[in-house]
Design an enzyme around this catalytic site. Structure first.
Site: not given
Ligand code: HSE
Length: 407
Positions: A11-12, A131, A182, A200
């Site tokens: 995807t990315v 962001i 999704g 994170k």
């Molecule tokens: N699964 C993560 C989310 C994807 O829902 O934020 C982005 O890191």
């Protein structure tokens, strides 16, 4: 011309190629040179897709090609991404990534290798998707001592909690809807158990506090126990329930956690809904700042990766990333941190309510019309005090922390 390689055409990765193609002219202008994707590494073939002519299956082709100056690693997971990234940096190629697992686990070491070679390891897309938050922490907020970061860092769980709040639905039903839309993976554990937000907040805290915050040390609670009943109480209190990644410096002590938290309408995080993310930062000079936007998804994430590619193209021979020490930052046990708590108790007798007042002192009862239970909010106390009192009271169904904003 600056030739780059993309590791992973998921995807990315496909988003990165798409962004480079779509905004080719403006990206080249900003980079000061033409950026060309020479290779895309993937296990699969893509017959009929124009990308096929760039597909390679062997990382060594990329590693051994002196024309490749920048590598975008968008594979996810620690291995083989770690091995590939380390080899690339050691070979003098800058790397950028969206891979929070890898940055959280080995960021300090990879930053150090890049710095020693006057190249860059960048990871804007690893936290908060599109962001800008790494770059502000790295370069715009350097005059400040950051003393608090509170973020809605996971789009999937924010989507689910927003739906539960709006529709009064139960957790299991909303998870199924999130999977159908999704957003949630078939195995949703990384999102709903808080592991994604944990990595994170570990990265953001390491950058803000300058030393390695090990994600394994962060107290992490997901949203799996949040129910429709909790939202009835939240509504009665005029609060929202958000999964927050949180870290704080109190003099020379640091602590961090991931947990569902009740937030007030006056809190800027209250109105961050659906798949949006937001990161609230408090600096001792700046005061409050909040960064808001799309925290996940193909193009927002690819936008951040491509911004790193442009930055690396502009600084091919100069390290511009702050780095954090590989020396571990010892986090204080959260049992010493203080806040108010919302508590649900599985009994309705007047005696039990009185007992709650005797044990907890000043409390405010919350009436949400639920049968067979009552709820109350405590005054500010430490986690350790709360645990002790809850054990004494018994019959506690659940507890949700209340965000305590001092500024
Ligand atoms: N699964 C993560 C989310 C994807 O829902 O934020 C982005 O890191």
């Amino acid at each position: 011309m600056i030739k780059i390689a993309v590791l992973g055409y998921g995807t990315v990765g496909s988003g990165v190629v798409e962004v480079i193609n779509t905004n080719h002219a403006s990206i080249n202008k900003k980079a000061g040179d033409e950026i060309e994707v020479k290779y895309v590494l993937d296990l699969r073939d893509f017959p009929g897709d124009p990308i096929q002519e760039k597909i390679v299956h062997d990382f060594d082709i990329i590693l051994n090609d002196p024309e490749i100056r920048i590598i975008a690693e968008v594979m996810g997971g620690v291995e083989p991404a770690y091995t590939f990234t380390k080899k690339a940096l050691l070979a003098g190629k800058s790397v950028c990534t969206s891979n929070k697992e890898l940055v959280a686990a080995h960021g300090a070491e990879l930053l150090e290798i890049a710095r020693e070679r006057d190249i860059n390891y960048m990871f804007e897309a690893s936290c908060g998707g599109g962001i800008p938050i790494i770059r502000p922490l790295n370069s715009s907020l350097t005059a400040d001592e950051i003393d608090e970061i509170a973020g809605i860092l996971n789009g999937t769980t924010n989507y689910m909690l927003t739906k539960m709040a709006k529709e009064g639905s139960e957790y299991d039903d909303v998870l199924k809807e999130a999977q159908a839309a999704g957003y949630a993976e078939r195995n949703p554990a990384a999102d709903v158990e808080g592991h994604d937000a944990c990595r994170k907040i570990a990265i953001l805290s390491s950058l803000a506090f300058g030393r390695q915050v090990d994600f394994e040390d962060i107290y992490t609670e997901g949203i799996t126990k949040i129910s429709a009943a909790d939202f009835k109480y939240a509504k009665a209190m005029d609060k929202a329930i958000k999964l927050l990644g949180y870290s704080r410096r109190e003099e020379d002590q640091f602590w961090a956690m991931v947990a569902p938290v009740l937030v007030d309408p006056s809190d800027p995080l209250y109105s961050v809904n659906d798949v949006f993310n937001a990161i609230f930062v408090h600096g001792n000079v700046l005061g409050n700042a909040m960064f808001y936007g799309k925290g996940a998804g193909k193009l927002p994430t690819a936008s951040a990766v491509v911004a790193d590619i442009v930055d690396e193209a502009k600084h091919l021979h100069r390290s511009v990333m702050s780095f954090w020490s590989t020396k571990k930052l010892e986090l204080t046990d959260i049992s010493n941190s203080s806040r108010k708590f919302f508590v649900r108790v599985a009994e309705t007798s007047e005696d039990k309510r009185k007992k709650a007042e005797e044990i907890f002192g000043k409390i405010s009862f919350v009436e949400a019309g639920l049968e067979g239970e009552f709820g109350f909010v405590t005054e500010v106390m430490t986690e350790a005090e709360y645990q002790k009192k809850a054990e004494e009271l018994k019959d506690v169904i659940s507890m949700i922390r209340i965000r305590h904003v001092e500024y």
